[in-house]
Design an enzyme around this catalytic site. Structure first.
Site, short mmCIF file in Angstrom:
data_model
loop_
_atom_site.label_atom_id
_atom_site.label_comp_id
_atom_site.label_asym_id
_atom_site.label_seq_id
_atom_site.Cartn_x
_atom_site.Cartn_y
_atom_site.Cartn_z
N GLY A 49 2.23 2.44 10.66
CA GLY A 49 3.17 3.55 10.53
C GLY A 49 3.87 3.93 11.82
N ASN A 77 0.86 -1.19 0.00
CA ASN A 77 0.00 0.00 0.00
C ASN A 77 0.90 1.24 0.00
OD1 ASN A 77 -1.79 2.06 0.53
ND2 ASN A 77 -2.29 1.38 2.61
N TRP A 78 0.98 1.88 -1.13
CA TRP A 78 1.89 3.02 -1.25
C TRP A 78 1.33 4.31 -0.65
CZ3 TRP A 78 4.14 2.39 -6.94
CH2 TRP A 78 4.98 1.27 -6.95
N LYS A 79 0.07 4.32 -0.32
CA LYS A 79 -0.57 5.53 0.26
C LYS A 79 -0.30 6.74 -0.64
CE LYS A 79 -0.14 3.32 4.69
NZ LYS A 79 -0.14 3.44 6.13
N GLU A 136 -5.63 -4.77 10.35
CA GLU A 136 -4.63 -3.72 10.55
C GLU A 136 -4.96 -2.93 11.82
OE1 GLU A 136 -2.47 -2.74 6.62
OE2 GLU A 136 -4.11 -1.35 6.89
N HIS A 148 -9.59 1.16 4.73
CA HIS A 148 -8.31 1.41 5.42
C HIS A 148 -8.54 2.40 6.56
CE1 HIS A 148 -4.26 2.75 6.24
NE2 HIS A 148 -3.86 1.61 5.71
N GLU A 174 -6.95 4.85 7.56
CA GLU A 174 -6.78 6.28 7.22
C GLU A 174 -8.02 6.82 6.52
OE1 GLU A 174 -2.95 5.73 5.34
OE2 GLU A 174 -2.18 5.15 7.31
N SER A 229 3.23 -1.97 10.28
CA SER A 229 4.67 -2.03 10.57
C SER A 229 5.30 -3.38 10.25
CB SER A 229 4.95 -1.61 12.03
OG SER A 229 4.58 -0.24 12.21
P1 PGA Z 1 2.79 0.45 7.57
O1 PGA Z 1 1.32 0.61 6.89
O2 PGA Z 1 3.38 -0.84 7.03
O3 PGA Z 1 3.57 1.65 7.12
O4 PGA Z 1 2.58 0.39 9.03
C1 PGA Z 1 0.47 -0.48 6.70
C2 PGA Z 1 -0.83 -0.03 6.08
O5 PGA Z 1 -1.36 1.02 6.46
O6 PGA Z 1 -1.39 -0.72 5.20
#
Ligand code: PGA
Length: 248
Positions: free
Chosen positions: A171, A10-12, A165, A93, A95, A209
Site C-alpha cells: 500500500g 486481495n480486496w481488503k 509481502e 496477511h 494487516e 504495490s
Molecule cells: P497493495 O497490497 O498491492 O495495495 O500494496 C498488497 C497486499 O496487501 O496484498
C-alpha cells in the site's frame, strides 16, 4: 513466457456487494493453463462474487476461524465460507498480524484447518522495514514460515500457496525491486523444500504495490509465480493489465 501466472486480488475492506457485481460486469477472463485468477472480497461480498464471477475465477476469503461453529463472536467458520463458494483463504496477511495481533501460532492453526477442509491457504509472510534495515529479513521470515509449516506433511506443504509481502511495500506505492523480490522468493522455495524434505515445487507469489507498470519485470523473475495485488485489484482493467503487461 511459459510459466503459469497466479493473479490474485486481495480486496481488503473494499468493495460492497453492489460494487462487486459491477466489477464482474463483462468480466471475460477465466483461469486456464496460463493464468490462475482469484479474488478475495470482504466476507459480505463473497456471495455476490461467487454468483457474478463465473466458474473460472476462484473466490477466496481474507481470513477464517479454526473452529467449525460456536461462541466466537465476530468470526467466520470454514464450512460457512465453503457454502458461499470459497476455495482459497488468505492467512497471515501483515494487516492481520500487525493491526489485529495474529500470532504465528494462530496463523499456523488456520493453515492446518484450511488444509484439513480442502481449502487452499494463501499464506503471507514478510518483514517490516525496520527488520530489513536491521538485517533481520531472513530470520523473521524463517520464523514465520517454520511456524506455519510445523508438523505438516510434504503433500500439505505442496498445497499451500505462498505470498512474500514485505510490509514496507504494501500500500505504499514502493514495490520491492525485482531483484529483492526474486532473492526472497528463491530463498523461500529452498527453505520450504528443506522443511518438506523434498522438492514440493512451491508456488510463491510476490505482493506489495504490484501495478501494471511494474508487473512485467516482477513476474518475469524465475522464482516469482504470480502477484497478490491489493489496490490495483479493485478495478477490472488494472487488475487484468497486471497479467497482460507480462503476457504481451
Ligand atoms: P497493495 O497490497 O498491492 O495495495 O500494496 C498488497 C497486499 O496487501 O496484498
Amino acid at each position: 513466457m511459459s510459466k503459469k501466472i497466479y493473479l490474485y486480488g486481495n480486496w481488503k475492506m473494499n468493495m460492497t456487494a453492489a460494487e462487486t457485481e459491477e466489477f464482474f460486469k463483462n468480466f471475460n477472463y477465466a483461469s486456464d493453463d496460463k493464468v490462475d485468477i482469484a479474488v478475495f472480497p470482504p466476507f459480505t461480498s463473497i456471495w455476490a462474487a461467487h454468483k457474478a464471477a463465473g466458474s473460472g475465477v476462484h473466490i477466496g476469503a481474507q481470513n477464517c476461524y479454526v473452529e467449525p461453529k460456536g461462541a466466537f463472536t465476530g468470526e467466520v467458520a470454514i464450512g460457512m465460507l465453503k457454502e458461499c463458494g470459497v476455495s482459497h483463504v488468505i492467512l497471515g496477511h501483515s494487516e492481520r498480524r500487525h493491526i489485529f495481533g495474529e500470532s504465528d501460532e494462530l496463523v499456523a492453526k488456520k493453515v492446518k484447518a484450511c488444509l484439513d477442509n480442502d481449502l487452499v491457504p494463501v499464506f503471507c509472510y514478510g518483514e517490516k522495514l525496520e527488520e530489513r534495515e536491521a538485517g533481520k529479513t531472513f530470520d523473521v521470515m524463517e520464523r514465520q514460515i517454520k511456524a506455519a509449516l510445523n508438523g505438516l506433511t510434504p503433500d500439505e506443504i505442496a498445497k499451500i500457496i505462498y505470498a512474500y509481502e514485505p510490509v514496507w511495500a504494501i500500500g505504499t506505492g514502493k514495490a520491492a525491486t525485482s531483484a529483492q523480490a526474486e532473492e526472497v522468493c528463491a530463498w523461500s522455495k529452498k527453505l520450504i523444500n528443506e522443511i518438506a524434505g523434498k522438492d514440493v515445487k512451491p508456488v510463491v507469489l510476490y505482493g506489495g504495490s504490484v501495478k501494471p507498470n511494474n508487473s512485467k519485470e516482477l513476474l518475469s523473475m524465475d522464482a516469482i509465480d504470480g502477484a497478490l495485488v491489493g489496490g490495483a485489484s479493485l478495478k477490472q482493467d488494472t487488475f487484468i493489465e497486471i497479467y497482460n503487461a507480462y503476457a504481451k
